[in-house]
Design an enzyme around this catalytic site. Structure first.
Site: not given
Length: 250
Positions: A52, A54, A114, A199
């Protein structure tokens, strides 16, 4: 002709979408992809993504699996241009890959990576693509802290609470900042990630870079396993899912 499973590889700009996964009252990447593929293949198509992302998060490398019935494999593999014609320009299908019937885009992934982009001067071409941070943090200090992440496996302090995960353990294999044009890029790779983890890590590392906390405090935050001890989550605009590894895809 029986049902056959495939992976589809995607890239998307997440600026306009409420993340990957279908939501009841918001437009998502999965919703638009499923609609386009259902029209093209003339049968209901339901994809399942590798994870997932965001709202506002981007992906340069994203996989989803789907099943299709009664269509020759050659036609499925050549469907990219037709599917892309029905997708908005922010979403691009890159290739379709035949896989075994039990292949799973989420559970079979062995590593994910990422990147997070920071820039320090106002730039209209980086709006929704990178986070504008006015004060340049100390990259060397942030790299010292990032290296400590490789010594831990429980990252509860960087996870959203009340998630439906069985464990908050992850194995981080890379975490490093590098200079990038007029900013910095942070690359992190692990076997899996928790909700909001990258994050939250970034928000805490920026505190290190601004010398608001020191390395001992950073270690104490990780060992506390308490989300309220860590830094705030940085904006979604700078985050990109850039790599997913599978044992059977090259």
């Amino acid at each position: 002709m029986s049902k056959k499973r495939y992976f589809i590889q995607l890239a998307y700009d997440g600026s306009l979408y409420h993340g990957w996964q279908i939501q009841p009252n918001a437009i998502t990447v999965q919703e638009l992809l499923d609609k386009a593929m259902s029209v093209f293949f003339r049968q209901p198509i339901e994809t399942l993504g590798c994870g997932r992302t965001d709202a506002g998060v981007h992906a340069t490398d994203f996989y989803a699996h789907f099943d299709v019935e009664g269509i020759a494999e050659t036609k499925v593999l050549n469907a990219i241009s037709g599917i892309n014609a029905m997708l908005p320009y922010q979403i691009a299908a890159k290739r379709i890959i035949p896989v075994h019937d039990e292949a799973h885009a989420r559970f079979d992934a062995t590593a994910r990576a990422y990147k997070y982009y920071l820039h320090f001067q106002k730039d209209p071409f980086k709006v929704n693509r990178s986070w504008l941070l006015k004060d340049k943090p100390d990259m060397e200090l942030m790299n010292q802290a990032a290296a400590l992440l490789l010594n831990y496996t429980d990252f509860s302090c960087f996870s959203k609470s009340n998630t439906q995960t069985f464990t908050n353990n992850c194995k981080i294999t890379k975490a490093v900042f590098e200079a990038d044009e007029d900013g910095l890029v942070f690359t992190i790779q692990a076997d899996r990630f928790l909700r909001n983890m990258v994050r939250a890590i970034m928000g805490t590392l920026v505190q290190i870079g601004k010398k608001e906390i020191n390395l001992d405090a950073f270690k104490a935050i990780i060992e506390s396993k308490n989300r309220s001890k860590a830094g705030q989550s940085v904006p979604a605009c700078g985050l990109y899912l850039v790599k997913i590894d599978y044992p059977y895809i090259r």
